[in-house]
Design an enzyme around this catalytic site. Structure first.
Site, short mmCIF file in Angstrom:
data_model
loop_
_atom_site.label_atom_id
_atom_site.label_comp_id
_atom_site.label_asym_id
_atom_site.label_seq_id
_atom_site.Cartn_x
_atom_site.Cartn_y
_atom_site.Cartn_z
N HIS A 1 3.29 4.22 0.34
CA HIS A 1 3.57 5.04 1.53
C HIS A 1 4.83 5.85 1.30
O HIS A 1 5.77 5.40 0.66
CB HIS A 1 3.72 4.17 2.78
CG HIS A 1 4.61 2.97 2.60
ND1 HIS A 1 4.19 1.82 1.97
CD2 HIS A 1 5.90 2.76 2.94
CE1 HIS A 1 5.17 0.95 1.95
NE2 HIS A 1 6.23 1.49 2.52
N HIS B 1 0.91 -1.15 0.00
CA HIS B 1 0.00 0.00 0.00
C HIS B 1 0.95 1.19 0.00
O HIS B 1 1.75 1.35 0.94
CB HIS B 1 -0.91 -0.04 1.24
CG HIS B 1 -1.86 1.13 1.36
ND1 HIS B 1 -3.22 0.96 1.53
CD2 HIS B 1 -1.63 2.46 1.36
CE1 HIS B 1 -3.80 2.14 1.62
NE2 HIS B 1 -2.85 3.08 1.52
P1 5GP Z 1 8.56 -0.57 2.87
O1 5GP Z 1 9.64 -1.58 3.20
O2 5GP Z 1 7.38 -1.24 2.21
O3 5GP Z 1 9.03 0.63 2.13
O4 5GP Z 1 8.09 0.01 4.26
C1 5GP Z 1 7.19 -0.64 5.10
C2 5GP Z 1 7.35 -0.04 6.47
O5 5GP Z 1 6.21 -0.37 7.24
C3 5GP Z 1 8.57 -0.59 7.23
O6 5GP Z 1 9.44 0.49 7.58
C4 5GP Z 1 7.96 -1.27 8.45
O7 5GP Z 1 8.72 -1.09 9.62
C5 5GP Z 1 6.60 -0.61 8.56
N1 5GP Z 1 5.56 -1.45 9.13
C6 5GP Z 1 5.28 -2.74 8.80
N2 5GP Z 1 4.24 -3.19 9.51
C7 5GP Z 1 3.84 -2.15 10.31
C8 5GP Z 1 2.81 -2.02 11.28
O8 5GP Z 1 2.02 -2.94 11.56
N3 5GP Z 1 2.70 -0.83 11.91
C9 5GP Z 1 3.55 0.22 11.63
N4 5GP Z 1 3.36 1.36 12.31
N5 5GP Z 1 4.53 0.13 10.72
C10 5GP Z 1 4.68 -1.05 10.06
ZN ZN Z 2 -4.29 -0.75 1.27
#
Ligand code: 5GP
Ligand code: ZN
Length: 115
Positions: A101, A99
């Site tokens: 971010h 999703h």
């Molecule tokens: P990506 O690796 O997709 O760019 O970033 C995903 C981010 O989401 C990671 O930094 C991870 O720590 C964070 N994250 C994953 N699961 C959760 C959650 O359940 N709650 C929160 N607050 N952050 C999450």
């Molecule tokens: Zn979503």
């Protein structure tokens, strides 16, 4: 809202999070595993899996995400010191939650380039 999506569920309040900002389009909360003293995730309430799935109809929303990141940095008091905004996309980009971010990172000097 996609019921299987972690961040849709966080934005809907079904899963608890440490909220820092919320409006009709955008939700922002603290990363559960912070990579810096300040680490906030800014997401649209609309489910978009990644930047690869954003289309021309999302232009205003994408702009709002970025400006929200800036406003949050100002509100939390680290805008002037500086901060980093990151969108990881897909496998090579290091995306783990599908999703879209925007990571907002600050509170220490961040190195470049990323690993
Ligand atoms: P990506 O690796 O997709 O760019 O970033 C995903 C981010 O989401 C990671 O930094 C991870 O720590 C964070 N994250 C994953 N699961 C959760 C959650 O359940 N709650 C929160 N607050 N952050 C999450
Ligand atoms: Zn979503």
């Amino acid at each position: 809202m996609t019921s299987q999506c972690l961040f849709c569920r966080i934005a809907a309040g079904d899963i608890p999070s440490n909220k820092v900002y919320s409006d009709d389009d955008v939700y922002a909360f603290r990363d559960i595993n912070p990579a810096a003293p300040q680490h906030i995730l800014v997401i649209p309430r609309k489910h978009l899996s990644s930047l690869n799935d954003a289309g021309p109809e999302d232009q205003a929303l994408m702009g709002k995400l970025l400006l929200s990141a800036r406003s949050i940095a100002q509100e939390l008091g680290f805008a002037d010191d500086g901060f980093r905004t990151v969108i990881n996309t897909g496998e090579h980009g290091g995306q783990t939650v599908f999703h879209i971010h925007v990571h907002v990172l600050s509170g220490r000097h961040l190195s470049w380039p990323p690993g």
